[in-house]
Design a protein around this motif. Structure first.
Motif, short mmCIF file in Angstrom:
data_model
loop_
_atom_site.label_atom_id
_atom_site.label_comp_id
_atom_site.label_asym_id
_atom_site.label_seq_id
_atom_site.Cartn_x
_atom_site.Cartn_y
_atom_site.Cartn_z
N GLY A 1 -13.34 31.87 -10.89
CA GLY A 1 -13.32 32.20 -9.46
C GLY A 1 -12.33 31.30 -8.75
O GLY A 1 -11.59 30.54 -9.37
N ARG A 2 -12.32 31.38 -7.46
CA ARG A 2 -11.42 30.55 -6.66
C ARG A 2 -12.17 29.33 -6.14
O ARG A 2 -13.31 29.43 -5.72
CB ARG A 2 -10.86 31.33 -5.49
CG ARG A 2 -9.91 32.43 -5.90
CD ARG A 2 -9.18 32.93 -4.65
NE ARG A 2 -8.13 33.83 -5.03
CZ ARG A 2 -6.89 33.45 -5.27
NH1 ARG A 2 -6.55 32.20 -5.17
NH2 ARG A 2 -5.97 34.34 -5.60
N SER A 3 -11.48 28.20 -6.14
CA SER A 3 -12.04 26.97 -5.61
C SER A 3 -12.01 27.02 -4.09
O SER A 3 -11.03 27.45 -3.49
CB SER A 3 -11.22 25.78 -6.10
OG SER A 3 -11.65 24.60 -5.48
N LYS A 4 -13.10 26.58 -3.48
CA LYS A 4 -13.17 26.56 -2.02
C LYS A 4 -12.76 25.21 -1.46
O LYS A 4 -12.68 25.04 -0.26
CB LYS A 4 -14.58 26.92 -1.56
CG LYS A 4 -14.95 28.34 -1.90
CD LYS A 4 -16.33 28.68 -1.42
CE LYS A 4 -16.67 30.11 -1.82
NZ LYS A 4 -18.01 30.48 -1.45
N ASP A 5 -12.50 24.24 -2.34
CA ASP A 5 -12.14 22.91 -1.86
C ASP A 5 -10.63 22.65 -1.93
O ASP A 5 -10.17 21.56 -1.61
CB ASP A 5 -12.90 21.82 -2.62
CG ASP A 5 -12.62 21.83 -4.12
OD1 ASP A 5 -11.70 22.55 -4.57
OD2 ASP A 5 -13.34 21.13 -4.84
N GLY A 6 -9.85 23.63 -2.38
CA GLY A 6 -8.41 23.48 -2.43
C GLY A 6 -7.89 22.75 -3.65
O GLY A 6 -6.69 22.58 -3.80
N HIS B 1 -10.37 19.36 -10.94
CA HIS B 1 -11.81 19.35 -11.22
C HIS B 1 -12.09 18.72 -12.58
O HIS B 1 -13.05 17.95 -12.72
CB HIS B 1 -12.38 20.77 -11.16
CG HIS B 1 -12.41 21.33 -9.78
ND1 HIS B 1 -12.12 22.63 -9.52
CD2 HIS B 1 -12.69 20.77 -8.58
CE1 HIS B 1 -12.22 22.86 -8.23
NE2 HIS B 1 -12.56 21.75 -7.63
#
Length: 84
Positions: free
Chosen positions: A63-68, A74
């Motif tokens: 999925g896409r990271s929401k923290d940029g 990570h």
């Protein structure tokens, strides 16, 4: 030997329980009068082996990271700097 406590006690005495676990005690927590989980101290010097042995290490994105941050960021946070 494990000390048995219920969830209510865990919630109300979390700080004291954490301190006791840090000193080596372990607890069995009851939920609805049945054992649900254990709280045990972390073994000092626990060696988890190389990150590459972890099946999640280097796994593709789901999925896409929401923290940029990127996946490599990570991995660095979770596993530390790669070993040479």
């Amino acid at each position: 030997m494990s000390t048995t406590i219920n969830v209510k006690t865990l919630r109300h005495e979390m700080g004291r329980i954490i301190e006791r676990v840090r000193k080596g005690e372990d607890f069995t927590v009851l939920y609805r009068s049945r054992p649900a989980f254990r709280i045990v101290p972390v073994v000092a010097g626990l060696d988890l082996g190389p990150a590459e042995a972890d099946s999640l290490y280097g796994a593709g994105a789901v999925g896409r990271s929401k923290d940029g941050l990127a996946a490599a960021d990570h991995d660095r946070i979770l596993y530390g700097e790669p070993r040479s």
